[in-house]
Write a protein that holds these residues in place. Structure first.
Motif, short mmCIF file in Angstrom:
data_model
loop_
_atom_site.label_atom_id
_atom_site.label_comp_id
_atom_site.label_asym_id
_atom_site.label_seq_id
_atom_site.Cartn_x
_atom_site.Cartn_y
_atom_site.Cartn_z
N TYR A 58 -1.99 -8.82 1.27
CA TYR A 58 -3.18 -7.98 1.14
C TYR A 58 -4.34 -8.59 1.95
O TYR A 58 -5.05 -7.87 2.66
N SER A 59 -4.50 -9.89 1.87
CA SER A 59 -5.56 -10.56 2.62
C SER A 59 -5.39 -10.34 4.12
O SER A 59 -6.35 -10.04 4.83
N ALA A 60 -4.16 -10.46 4.60
CA ALA A 60 -3.88 -10.24 6.03
C ALA A 60 -4.15 -8.78 6.41
O ALA A 60 -4.73 -8.50 7.47
N ALA A 61 -3.73 -7.85 5.55
CA ALA A 61 -3.96 -6.43 5.83
C ALA A 61 -5.44 -6.11 5.84
O ALA A 61 -5.92 -5.32 6.67
N LEU A 62 -6.19 -6.73 4.94
CA LEU A 62 -7.63 -6.50 4.87
C LEU A 62 -8.32 -6.98 6.14
O LEU A 62 -9.24 -6.32 6.65
N LYS A 63 -7.88 -8.10 6.68
CA LYS A 63 -8.45 -8.62 7.92
C LYS A 63 -8.20 -7.67 9.10
O LYS A 63 -9.03 -7.56 10.00
N LYS A 64 -7.06 -7.00 9.08
CA LYS A 64 -6.70 -6.08 10.16
C LYS A 64 -7.28 -4.68 9.96
O LYS A 64 -7.27 -3.87 10.88
N ALA A 65 -7.77 -4.39 8.76
CA ALA A 65 -8.17 -3.03 8.40
C ALA A 65 -9.40 -2.52 9.15
O ALA A 65 -9.57 -1.32 9.34
N ALA A 69 -11.29 -0.92 5.77
CA ALA A 69 -11.25 -1.93 4.70
C ALA A 69 -11.66 -1.35 3.35
O ALA A 69 -11.04 -1.65 2.33
N LYS A 70 -12.68 -0.52 3.34
CA LYS A 70 -13.15 0.06 2.08
C LYS A 70 -12.06 0.91 1.43
O LYS A 70 -11.83 0.85 0.23
N MET A 71 -11.37 1.69 2.26
CA MET A 71 -10.30 2.54 1.76
C MET A 71 -9.13 1.68 1.25
O MET A 71 -8.54 1.97 0.20
N LEU A 72 -8.81 0.62 1.98
CA LEU A 72 -7.72 -0.26 1.58
C LEU A 72 -8.03 -0.93 0.23
O LEU A 72 -7.16 -1.04 -0.63
N LYS A 73 -9.29 -1.34 0.04
CA LYS A 73 -9.68 -1.93 -1.24
C LYS A 73 -9.52 -0.94 -2.38
O LYS A 73 -9.03 -1.28 -3.46
N ALA A 74 -9.90 0.30 -2.16
CA ALA A 74 -9.76 1.33 -3.19
C ALA A 74 -8.28 1.59 -3.49
O ALA A 74 -7.90 1.74 -4.65
N GLN A 75 -7.47 1.62 -2.45
CA GLN A 75 -6.03 1.81 -2.65
C GLN A 75 -5.43 0.65 -3.45
O GLN A 75 -4.59 0.87 -4.33
N GLN A 76 -5.89 -0.56 -3.17
CA GLN A 76 -5.36 -1.73 -3.89
C GLN A 76 -5.76 -1.67 -5.37
O GLN A 76 -4.96 -1.99 -6.24
N ARG A 77 -7.00 -1.27 -5.64
CA ARG A 77 -7.42 -1.12 -7.04
C ARG A 77 -6.57 -0.07 -7.75
O ARG A 77 -6.16 -0.25 -8.90
N GLY A 78 -6.27 1.02 -7.05
CA GLY A 78 -5.40 2.06 -7.61
C GLY A 78 -3.99 1.54 -7.85
O GLY A 78 -3.37 1.86 -8.88
N TRP A 79 -3.49 0.74 -6.91
CA TRP A 79 -2.16 0.16 -7.08
C TRP A 79 -2.13 -0.75 -8.31
O TRP A 79 -1.17 -0.70 -9.09
N ILE A 80 -3.16 -1.56 -8.49
CA ILE A 80 -3.20 -2.46 -9.65
C ILE A 80 -3.18 -1.65 -10.95
O ILE A 80 -2.45 -2.00 -11.89
N LYS A 81 -3.92 -0.57 -11.00
CA LYS A 81 -3.89 0.29 -12.19
C LYS A 81 -2.49 0.84 -12.42
O LYS A 81 -2.01 0.89 -13.55
N GLY A 82 -1.84 1.27 -11.34
CA GLY A 82 -0.47 1.77 -11.45
C GLY A 82 0.50 0.69 -11.89
O GLY A 82 1.37 0.93 -12.74
N ARG A 83 0.35 -0.50 -11.34
CA ARG A 83 1.20 -1.63 -11.75
C ARG A 83 1.01 -1.91 -13.23
O ARG A 83 1.98 -2.14 -13.95
N ASN A 84 -0.21 -1.87 -13.69
CA ASN A 84 -0.49 -2.15 -15.10
C ASN A 84 0.04 -1.07 -16.03
O ASN A 84 0.21 -1.30 -17.22
N ASP A 85 0.33 0.12 -15.48
CA ASP A 85 0.95 1.17 -16.28
C ASP A 85 2.40 0.87 -16.61
O ASP A 85 3.03 1.59 -17.39
N CYS A 86 2.95 -0.18 -16.02
CA CYS A 86 4.33 -0.58 -16.32
C CYS A 86 4.51 -0.97 -17.78
O CYS A 86 5.64 -1.10 -18.25
N TRP A 87 3.43 -1.13 -18.52
CA TRP A 87 3.55 -1.43 -19.95
C TRP A 87 4.28 -0.31 -20.68
O TRP A 87 4.87 -0.51 -21.73
N LYS A 88 4.30 0.87 -20.07
CA LYS A 88 4.97 2.03 -20.67
C LYS A 88 6.47 2.04 -20.41
O LYS A 88 7.20 2.78 -21.05
N ALA A 89 6.93 1.25 -19.43
CA ALA A 89 8.33 1.27 -19.01
C ALA A 89 9.23 0.56 -20.02
O ALA A 89 8.81 -0.37 -20.70
N ASP A 90 10.49 1.00 -20.07
CA ASP A 90 11.46 0.33 -20.92
C ASP A 90 11.74 -1.08 -20.40
O ASP A 90 11.84 -2.02 -21.17
#
Length: 109
Positions: A58-65, A69-90
């Protein structure tokens, strides 16, 4: 002879120190984690390793963005929220692992 043995073992010792320094995820594990998924990551060396890889990628992608960069940061925050939704998974561990692997591919493109 002793000098040769020491020189030969030095890379092994450095690798062992480096490997020891690379434990845990990229974020601080504490009693005040915000999600059960972060607790899961802290307790798993495999998931912690993926998290460290994510931080580096992510750090490397942010440097290249550049102007994206602002859009990439928002996407990463969204990804983290999605990752945290794994609490629902079996199978939470598999869900988190797959989430990291998919996002790593996206960031490397």
């Amino acid at each position: 002879m002793h000098l040769f043995i020491r020189a030969a073992l030095l890379p092994v010792a450095i690798f062992a120190l480096d490997a020891h320094a690379q434990t845990g995820p990229s974020f601080k594990c504490s009693a005040h984690l915000t999600s059960s998924i972060e607790t899961l990551i802290c307790g798993s060396e495999a998931l912690s390793a993926l998290d460290r890889q994510m931080a580096s990628t992510y750090s490397a992608a942010l440097k290249k963005a550049g102007s994206q960069a602002k859009m990439l940061k928002a996407q990463q925050r969204g990804w983290i929220k999605g990752r945290n939704d794994c609490w629902k998974a079996d199978d939470k561990q598999a869900c988190v692992r797959d989430s990291y692997k998919q996002r790593l591919v996206e960031l490397q493109q």
